[in-house]
Design an enzyme around this catalytic site. Sequence first.
Site, PDB file in Angstrom:
ATOM      1  N   HIS A 100       0.887  -1.163   0.000  1.00 34.01           N
ATOM      2  CA  HIS A 100       0.000   0.000   0.000  1.00 34.01           C
ATOM      3  C   HIS A 100       0.927   1.215   0.000  1.00 34.01           C
ATOM      4  O   HIS A 100       2.015   1.167   0.586  1.00 34.01           O
ATOM      5  CB  HIS A 100      -0.829   0.104   1.271  1.00 34.01           C
ATOM      6  CG  HIS A 100      -1.722  -1.060   1.565  1.00 34.01           C
ATOM      7  ND1 HIS A 100      -1.290  -2.178   2.208  1.00 34.01           N
ATOM      8  CD2 HIS A 100      -3.048  -1.242   1.338  1.00 34.01           C
ATOM      9  CE1 HIS A 100      -2.288  -3.027   2.358  1.00 34.01           C
ATOM     10  NE2 HIS A 100      -3.380  -2.484   1.836  1.00 34.01           N
ATOM     11  N   ASP A 146       2.444   2.008   3.312  1.00 37.73           N
ATOM     12  CA  ASP A 146       3.328   1.016   3.944  1.00 37.73           C
ATOM     13  C   ASP A 146       4.762   1.445   3.692  1.00 37.73           C
ATOM     14  O   ASP A 146       5.643   1.242   4.528  1.00 37.73           O
ATOM     15  CB  ASP A 146       3.206  -0.382   3.306  1.00 37.73           C
ATOM     16  CG  ASP A 146       1.813  -0.956   3.354  1.00 37.73           C
ATOM     17  OD1 ASP A 146       1.036  -0.552   4.225  1.00 37.73           O
ATOM     18  OD2 ASP A 146       1.517  -1.813   2.487  1.00 37.73           O
TER      19      ASP A 146
END
Length: 445
Positions: A110, A113
């Site tokens: 993501h 992240d």
Amino acid sequence: MSVKKVILGDTEFFKGVSRVTYEGNESDNPFAFKYYDPERVVAGRKMVDHFKFAIAYWHTFCGTGGDPFGLATKDFPWLSSGDPYQRAKDKMDAAFEFITKIGAPYYCFHDFDLIDEGDSLQESGKRLQFITDYAQEKQDESGVGLLWGTANLFSNPRYMNGAATNPDFNVVAYAGAQVKNALDATIRLGGENYVFWGGREGYMSLLNTDMKKELDHMGRFLHMAKDYARSQGFKGNFFIEPKPMEPSKHQYDFDAATVIGFLREYDLMDDFKLNLEFNHATLAQHTMQHEVQVAANAGLLGSMDANRGDYQNGWDTDQFPNNVYELVEVMLILLETGGLQGGGINFDAKTRRNSTDLNDIFYAHIGGMDAFARALIVADKILESSNYKSLRNERYSSFGSVEGKAFEQGRSTLQDIAAFAASHGDPEKISGRQELFENIINQYL
Ligand code: XUL
Ligand code: CO
């Protein structure tokens, strides 16, 4: 994609573990594969290509074990810097060290992240560009590829009422900006696919929800994202990841069948496929086998998030897969239907909260990769050497009759089959022999 060499940053985080290799099931080295032999050819393809194993950035390098009852338990040394840019670099060093040591050809992320979200859209965009540059260097040096990227449209409080389906256009537009940046990063890194998991695309109560409007908005949003990515040269697949609930009570992408209906209704079938996750299947009261078969039937089996749930509770525990019997059933379908289209096997799984050694991350992934490899070998043997297929075909053998064929090919009417029934009397009972089929898997394990 394949790992060219192990790459380290300034610090070696996983000291004492070198490149994990295949040693066979006689080995008792906990840092060796017992079944996953990337170069071994099974059913005409190398194992590495069957699986395209990917490491999930969020669980493996960001998930520190906190739960609703307690704080983080895992002291990841790569998260110690107080500077978000340095922390992101350290985390990426650790990530590529792990990914290249375990020998996974891919990873998935993501946007946030990779680096913490900033306090404005501009700052977040700047951060993402910075870390994308670094990821590019790391990918080039290691040979590791990006299986898919995605945007986190569920953690920030702004998305508490949804992202693309939020009743407030300001939030929908903000989500659009975030997806645009995440698509740019994915495209720059040669991402092979892009995922939408709609964790908060759903509702808690219909009393305050215009469901039709929200679904129309989701359709529009996905078209926009697809059109933008295509205009930037993206050739990969878009995947939708079904999940019935958690965090929303009712999520619009409930299961494979629901998503397929949505894609058909909103004319997205040409660009979108499915990313199926084991624990999401069980939350939807299905088996993963069911979900895989449903997607394959529609020609939309794209990718998988590998994990497992827990028999005794009903939420998304994201444990590492270890049930070889279940995986054999999944691999049977995969081999019979031609495999994943564009995707791979991403370990959307986390080590337990009390697995606090860095080595536990190796044990978990080695176990998962070995479980899939063993299942592939067994499934291939079943299809090649057992009477599994003929036993199943036999159940349908009556459709080989003149009348059965006419029915299948649309050449008979309801009156025709009624006349057939009248002249043949009450059908005899024919056993489904489920237990016999189940024994075949056990025999070949
Ligand atoms: C949540 C989940 C996500 C998606 C990506 O249950 O599976 O991590 O895989 O957003
Ligand atoms: Co997932």
